[in-house]
Design an enzyme around this catalytic site. Structure first.
Site, PDB file in Angstrom:
ATOM      1  N   ASP A   1       8.113   6.073   5.264  1.00  0.00           N
ATOM      2  CA  ASP A   1       7.935   5.204   4.418  1.00  0.00           C
ATOM      3  C   ASP A   1       8.646   5.365   3.114  1.00  0.00           C
ATOM      4  O   ASP A   1       9.182   6.826   2.778  1.00  0.00           O
ATOM      5  CB  ASP A   1       6.394   4.377   4.124  1.00  0.00           C
ATOM      6  CG  ASP A   1       5.544   5.922   3.659  1.00  0.00           C
ATOM      7  OD1 ASP A   1       4.427   5.794   4.284  1.00  0.00           O
ATOM      8  OD2 ASP A   1       6.040   6.830   2.950  1.00  0.00           O
TER       9      ASP A   1
ATOM     10  N   LYS B   1       8.181   0.385   2.077  1.00  0.00           N
ATOM     11  CA  LYS B   1       7.022  -0.857   1.583  1.00  0.00           C
ATOM     12  C   LYS B   1       7.140  -0.613  -0.035  1.00  0.00           C
ATOM     13  O   LYS B   1       6.625   0.514  -0.765  1.00  0.00           O
ATOM     14  CB  LYS B   1       5.749  -0.498   2.074  1.00  0.00           C
ATOM     15  CG  LYS B   1       5.351  -1.308   2.980  1.00  0.00           C
ATOM     16  CD  LYS B   1       3.714  -1.365   3.613  1.00  0.00           C
ATOM     17  CE  LYS B   1       3.871  -0.559   4.937  1.00  0.00           C
ATOM     18  NZ  LYS B   1       2.560   0.031   5.136  1.00  0.00           N
TER      19      LYS B   1
ATOM     20  N   MET C   1      -2.859   3.345  -6.351  1.00  0.00           N
ATOM     21  CA  MET C   1      -2.165   2.112  -6.500  1.00  0.00           C
ATOM     22  C   MET C   1      -2.642   1.119  -7.776  1.00  0.00           C
ATOM     23  O   MET C   1      -3.092  -0.062  -7.468  1.00  0.00           O
ATOM     24  CB  MET C   1      -2.433   1.211  -5.128  1.00  0.00           C
ATOM     25  CG  MET C   1      -1.555   2.086  -3.944  1.00  0.00           C
ATOM     26  SD  MET C   1      -2.269   1.115  -2.261  1.00  0.00           S
ATOM     27  CE  MET C   1      -3.748   1.990  -2.141  1.00  0.00           C
TER      28      MET C   1
HETATM   29  N1  SAH Z   1      -1.210   8.265   1.879  1.00  0.00           N
HETATM   30  C1  SAH Z   1      -1.031   8.483   0.255  1.00  0.00           C
HETATM   31  C2  SAH Z   1      -1.442   7.284  -0.585  1.00  0.00           C
HETATM   32  C3  SAH Z   1      -0.541   6.139  -0.197  1.00  0.00           C
HETATM   33  S1  SAH Z   1      -0.940   4.859  -1.282  1.00  0.00           S
HETATM   34  C4  SAH Z   1      -1.568   9.922   0.045  1.00  0.00           C
HETATM   35  O1  SAH Z   1      -2.446  10.358   0.774  1.00  0.00           O
HETATM   36  O2  SAH Z   1      -1.161  10.289  -1.356  1.00  0.00           O
HETATM   37  C5  SAH Z   1       0.423   4.913  -2.374  1.00  0.00           C
HETATM   38  C6  SAH Z   1      -0.218   5.401  -4.006  1.00  0.00           C
HETATM   39  O3  SAH Z   1      -0.447   6.851  -3.811  1.00  0.00           O
HETATM   40  C7  SAH Z   1       0.452   5.215  -4.949  1.00  0.00           C
HETATM   41  O4  SAH Z   1       0.454   3.952  -5.277  1.00  0.00           O
HETATM   42  C8  SAH Z   1      -0.119   6.192  -5.985  1.00  0.00           C
HETATM   43  O5  SAH Z   1      -1.332   5.930  -6.386  1.00  0.00           O
HETATM   44  C9  SAH Z   1      -0.313   7.243  -5.208  1.00  0.00           C
HETATM   45  N2  SAH Z   1       0.651   8.322  -4.784  1.00  0.00           N
HETATM   46  C10 SAH Z   1       1.244   8.747  -3.902  1.00  0.00           C
HETATM   47  N3  SAH Z   1       2.171   9.825  -4.122  1.00  0.00           N
HETATM   48  C11 SAH Z   1       1.874  10.030  -5.488  1.00  0.00           C
HETATM   49  C12 SAH Z   1       2.610  10.810  -6.381  1.00  0.00           C
HETATM   50  N4  SAH Z   1       3.440  11.714  -6.312  1.00  0.00           N
HETATM   51  N5  SAH Z   1       2.124  10.935  -7.946  1.00  0.00           N
HETATM   52  C13 SAH Z   1       1.256  10.104  -8.196  1.00  0.00           C
HETATM   53  N6  SAH Z   1       0.542   9.116  -7.297  1.00  0.00           N
HETATM   54  C14 SAH Z   1       0.867   9.077  -6.029  1.00  0.00           C
END
Ligand code: SAH
Length: 251
Positions: A36, A58, A170
């Site tokens: 993704d 996405k 998010m």
């Molecule tokens: N599975 C992922 C989350 C996916 S939902 C996990 O465990 O981290 C996507 C959200 O994750 C984004 O909108 C943000 O809020 C957060 N996110 C993912 N990567 C990030 C990063 N490098 N820095 C800050 N927030 C992050």
């Protein structure tokens, strides 16, 4: 015919150094990778040059590929006898829709294995020097999804406050509604928070302020996704603030 295996693999928050050894091995050995948009280019670069990379990126509001189609793609690859690495940002089972992919695999009689990853919350907290729990400040830790869908229906009462840390995934687009919702639930307007954008990547930013200032902070600093909002006293502890200052000085 022999079926392939679907590997749901957590890619962590960005820095390739934060991959598990198993994730790194699966990526390097993969013939087919379905990833993704959150997966960093530096991580995709670890794939073999002749691996097939399929992006199902996405982005909020324009989904390139609906989840059912992703499930069908993974299952079709496996039924055709090919192993497939389904690479996701963070951890597959934390707001990653890995649960749906696991169920689709099971329903099709396809083997599915899960490799956990460092979720954005733990990655961002480490990078920003914020202890999500602390003996003196927080012994309850909650992860919530802050996107529009269902935000007003969700009951967050008691998830944030004294002795508690709330991590919102998010939540950038809905920051104003989130601040309003939490204050309507009785959270103090001066409850400290941190917004961590692009955690564990070279362009990471950490912003701090009181809850009431969240909408303004996000707008004024043009915070973009991916970012996390961390709410609670742990974000204002001196050590964590000093760590951020040191980080900024080094940048
Ligand atoms: N599975 C992922 C989350 C996916 S939902 C996990 O465990 O981290 C996507 C959200 O994750 C984004 O909108 C943000 O809020 C957060 N996110 C993912 N990567 C990030 C990063 N490098 N820095 C800050 N927030 C992050």
């Amino acid at each position: 015919m022999h079926h392939g295996t679907i590997h749901l693999v957590g890619a962590g928050p960005g820095d390739p150094d934060l991959l598990t050894l198993r994730a790194a091995r699966l990526i390097a050995e993969a013939r087919t990778i379905v990833h993704d948009g959150l997966v960093d280019a530096a991580i995709l670069a670890l794939a073999s040059p002749d691996a097939r990379l399929i992006s199902v990126a996405k982005r909020r509001s324009h989904h390139t590929m609906p989840q059912d189609d992703i499930n069908a793609l993974l299952v079709a690859e496996a039924l055709a006898g090919r192993d497939v690495v389904r690479l996701k940002g963070g951890d597959p089972f934390v707001f990653g829709r890995g649960g749906e992919e696991l169920e689709a695999a099971r329903a099709a009689g396809v083997r599915c294995e899960v490799t956990p990853g460092i979720s954005a919350a733990t990655g961002a907290a480490a990078a920003a020097g914020i202890a999500l729990t602390h003996r003196d400040a927080a012994s309850v830790l909650t992860f919530v999804a802050g996107q529009c869908k269902g935000l007003s229906d969700q009951d967050w009462t008691g998830l944030a406050g004294k002795g508690r840390t709330l991590v919102i995934y998010m939540g950038v687009k809905t920051a104003a509604q989130i601040a309003e919702k939490l204050m309507a639930d009785g959270l103090a307007p001066d409850m400290p928070l941190a917004v961590i954008e692009n955690a564990c990547r070279p362009e990471m930013r950490v912003l701090r302020g009181p809850l009431a200032a969240l909408p303004d902070m996000v707008e004024r600093h043009a915070v973009i996704s991916p970012a996390l909002i961390v709410i609670g006293d742990v974000t204002a502890r001196e050590d964590s603030v000093l760590a951020t200052l040191a980080l900024e000085a080094a940048a």
